[in-house]
Write a protein that holds these residues in place. Structure first.
Motif, mmCIF file in Angstrom:
data_model
loop_
_atom_site.group_PDB
_atom_site.id
_atom_site.type_symbol
_atom_site.label_atom_id
_atom_site.label_comp_id
_atom_site.label_asym_id
_atom_site.label_seq_id
_atom_site.Cartn_x
_atom_site.Cartn_y
_atom_site.Cartn_z
ATOM 1 N N SER A 9 0.903 -1.278 -0.090
ATOM 2 C CA SER A 9 -0.034 -0.033 -0.004
ATOM 3 C C SER A 9 0.875 1.253 -0.109
ATOM 4 N N LYS A 10 0.347 2.206 -0.757
ATOM 5 C CA LYS A 10 0.953 3.543 -0.724
ATOM 6 C C LYS A 10 -0.067 4.666 -0.362
ATOM 7 N N GLU A 11 0.176 5.528 0.726
ATOM 8 C CA GLU A 11 -0.517 6.524 1.068
ATOM 9 C C GLU A 11 0.327 7.851 0.997
ATOM 10 N N VAL A 12 -0.136 8.877 0.302
ATOM 11 C CA VAL A 12 0.791 9.877 0.486
ATOM 12 C C VAL A 12 -0.053 11.372 0.916
ATOM 13 N N ILE A 13 0.347 12.122 1.838
ATOM 14 C CA ILE A 13 -0.108 13.151 2.622
ATOM 15 C C ILE A 13 0.707 14.456 2.486
ATOM 16 N N VAL A 14 0.432 15.237 1.639
ATOM 17 C CA VAL A 14 1.343 16.420 1.534
ATOM 18 C C VAL A 14 0.468 17.493 2.240
ATOM 19 N N GLN A 15 0.894 18.034 3.419
ATOM 20 C CA GLN A 15 0.023 18.653 4.353
ATOM 21 C C GLN A 15 0.069 20.141 3.655
ATOM 22 N N PRO A 16 -1.075 20.877 3.418
ATOM 23 C CA PRO A 16 -1.019 22.421 3.103
ATOM 24 C C PRO A 16 -0.706 23.329 4.300
ATOM 25 N N GLY A 17 0.262 24.203 3.786
ATOM 26 C CA GLY A 17 0.653 25.157 4.745
ATOM 27 C C GLY A 17 1.601 24.763 5.941
ATOM 28 N N ALA A 18 2.114 23.353 5.648
ATOM 29 C CA ALA A 18 3.067 23.151 6.572
ATOM 30 C C ALA A 18 4.476 23.108 6.195
ATOM 31 N N GLY A 19 5.436 23.274 6.829
ATOM 32 C CA GLY A 19 6.919 23.498 6.496
ATOM 33 C C GLY A 19 7.581 22.317 6.748
ATOM 34 N N HIS A 20 8.953 22.665 7.171
ATOM 35 C CA HIS A 20 9.800 21.429 7.696
ATOM 36 C C HIS A 20 9.466 21.277 9.224
ATOM 37 N N GLU A 21 8.638 20.347 9.371
ATOM 38 C CA GLU A 21 8.131 20.282 10.626
ATOM 39 C C GLU A 21 7.129 18.978 10.739
ATOM 40 N N VAL A 22 7.027 18.520 12.063
ATOM 41 C CA VAL A 22 6.146 17.383 12.479
ATOM 42 C C VAL A 22 5.025 18.184 12.931
ATOM 43 N N THR A 23 3.963 17.837 12.193
ATOM 44 C CA THR A 23 2.810 18.572 12.617
ATOM 45 C C THR A 23 1.943 17.453 13.335
ATOM 46 N N PRO A 24 1.000 17.798 14.139
ATOM 47 C CA PRO A 24 0.011 17.130 15.007
ATOM 48 C C PRO A 24 -0.649 16.160 14.015
ATOM 49 N N GLU A 25 -1.068 16.743 12.845
ATOM 50 C CA GLU A 25 -1.756 16.034 11.753
ATOM 51 C C GLU A 25 -0.931 14.769 11.159
ATOM 52 N N MET A 26 0.521 15.259 11.082
ATOM 53 C CA MET A 26 1.220 14.102 10.621
ATOM 54 C C MET A 26 1.366 12.884 11.730
ATOM 55 N N VAL A 27 1.732 13.410 12.999
ATOM 56 C CA VAL A 27 1.610 12.220 14.101
ATOM 57 C C VAL A 27 0.395 11.450 14.200
ATOM 58 N N MET A 28 -0.581 12.247 13.930
ATOM 59 C CA MET A 28 -1.941 11.272 14.143
ATOM 60 C C MET A 28 -2.195 10.351 12.739
ATOM 61 N N ALA A 29 -1.351 10.733 11.777
ATOM 62 C CA ALA A 29 -1.469 9.940 10.417
ATOM 63 C C ALA A 29 -0.748 8.718 10.848
ATOM 64 N N ALA A 30 0.499 8.826 11.248
ATOM 65 C CA ALA A 30 1.411 7.840 11.374
ATOM 66 C C ALA A 30 0.947 6.898 12.310
ATOM 67 N N VAL A 31 0.304 7.388 13.655
ATOM 68 C CA VAL A 31 -0.312 6.687 14.453
ATOM 69 C C VAL A 31 -1.373 5.680 13.939
ATOM 70 N N ALA A 32 -2.328 6.352 13.199
ATOM 71 C CA ALA A 32 -3.405 5.465 12.609
ATOM 72 C C ALA A 32 -2.749 4.568 11.678
ATOM 73 N N PHE A 33 -1.978 4.856 10.907
ATOM 74 C CA PHE A 33 -1.320 3.680 9.966
ATOM 75 C C PHE A 33 -0.675 2.540 10.621
ATOM 76 N N ILE A 34 -0.045 2.969 11.666
ATOM 77 C CA ILE A 34 0.590 1.667 12.442
ATOM 78 C C ILE A 34 -0.507 0.997 13.066
ATOM 79 N N LEU A 35 -1.485 1.658 13.798
ATOM 80 C CA LEU A 35 -2.610 0.875 14.469
ATOM 81 C C LEU A 35 -3.419 -0.039 13.600
ATOM 82 N N ARG A 36 -3.276 0.154 12.172
ATOM 83 C CA ARG A 36 -3.955 -0.603 11.316
ATOM 84 C C ARG A 36 -3.253 -1.820 11.049
ATOM 85 N N MET A 37 -1.852 -1.919 11.339
ATOM 86 C CA MET A 37 -1.020 -3.043 11.088
ATOM 87 C C MET A 37 -0.681 -3.923 12.372
#
Length: 276
Positions: A247-275
């Protein structure tokens, strides 16, 4: 969250798990979390990501347990030897050499730890790590791409504000600073090494044998306004990447710079929980 540290050939390897992990007999998904340039395993954004991952695993009844694994990059944190080697072109003419050697070295360290960690944690074979993954931020994201490409045991990859095309990224960075893609900043001997070993040097856009990403689960998280690792450096490779039955999922977050945003953390956690 319970943290333990084992020392493998002088390398401090930290593991993080839920409080119930020690009494469980479930199979294990082990996920490396790799920090960025100038950081360490103790960097707040890494500890926050680890806490979110472990916390998510604790809140859900799953078939497998999560074990998060972290260590310092070469020449970072407890392994620091020369701070100047971690700096940009402005202060370090060997920026291309130093950053690539660190990220490829870290990918090799991931494989090394996979070889030995189970023996240190489960001396009687009482638990089994049945799947390995790597998540990394910035420099750690670059290493994630390399580790997933080079080690067939890595089945899950989450590069966060990282780039699979090293020369593409460094070319943009050099151009912005008026530096030619030529010696001494880009020695030909180094270019040969990079071209032979980076993801863009292999047929990853193919569905045929020879593409090590086939069957792997990949989540790419980037910032649309990232000035340091711009999405444009990764876009062509990511769009062409074939994973076959994976599977390949791509999220390019609008307005985000070189940072780990809360939205990125949530996406990573949700992705791992599905595994799990």
């Amino acid at each position: 969250m319970k943290q333990t540290t084992v020392i493998i050939a002088g390398l401090n390897v930290h593991t993080y798990a839920t409080e119930s992990f020690a009494s469980s007999i479930k199979p294990i998904l082990a996920l490396f979390v790799l920090h960025g340039r100038l950081g360490s395993t103790e960097s707040p954004y890494i500890q926050d990501l680890i806490a979110a991952l472990v916390g998510g695993a604790a809140d859900n009844e799953r078939e497998r347990d999560l074990l998060v694994v972290a260590f310092d990059h070469r020449n970072h944190g407890t392994r620091l030897r020369a701070q100047v080697a971690n700096l940009d072109f402005k202060d370090n003419p060997n920026h291309v050499h130093d950053m690539y050697s660190v990220q490829t070295g870290t990918a090799k360290d991931v494989s090394f730890v996979m070889d030995f960690l189970p023996a240190y944690l489960f001396t009687s074979g009482e638990r089994s790590i049945v799947e390995w993954g790597v998540a990394g931020v910035s420099l750690g994201g670059h290493s994630t791409w390399i580790a997933a490409a080079e080690d067939p045991r890595v089945k899950i990859a989450i590069p966060i504000i990282g780039c699979p095309d090293y020369l593409g990224l460094m070319g943009l960075r050099a151009e912005a600073q008026g530096i030619a893609i030529a010696p001494p900043h880009f020695p030909e001997s180094l270019l040969r090494v990079i071209r032979a070993s980076t993801p863009t040097g292999l047929p990853y856009t193919s569905k045929e044998d020879g593409n090590p990403f086939l069957g792997k689960k990949v989540l790419i998280l980037s910032g649309a306004n990232d000035p340091l690792v711009p999405w444009s450096a990764s876009e062509k490779f990511v769009k062409g990447l074939e994973v076959g039955s994976g599977s390949k999922e791509v999220i390019v977050q609008p307005g985000a710079g070189h940072e780990v945003t809360p939205e990125m953390v949530m996406a990573a956690v949700a992705f791992i929980l599905r595994m799990l």
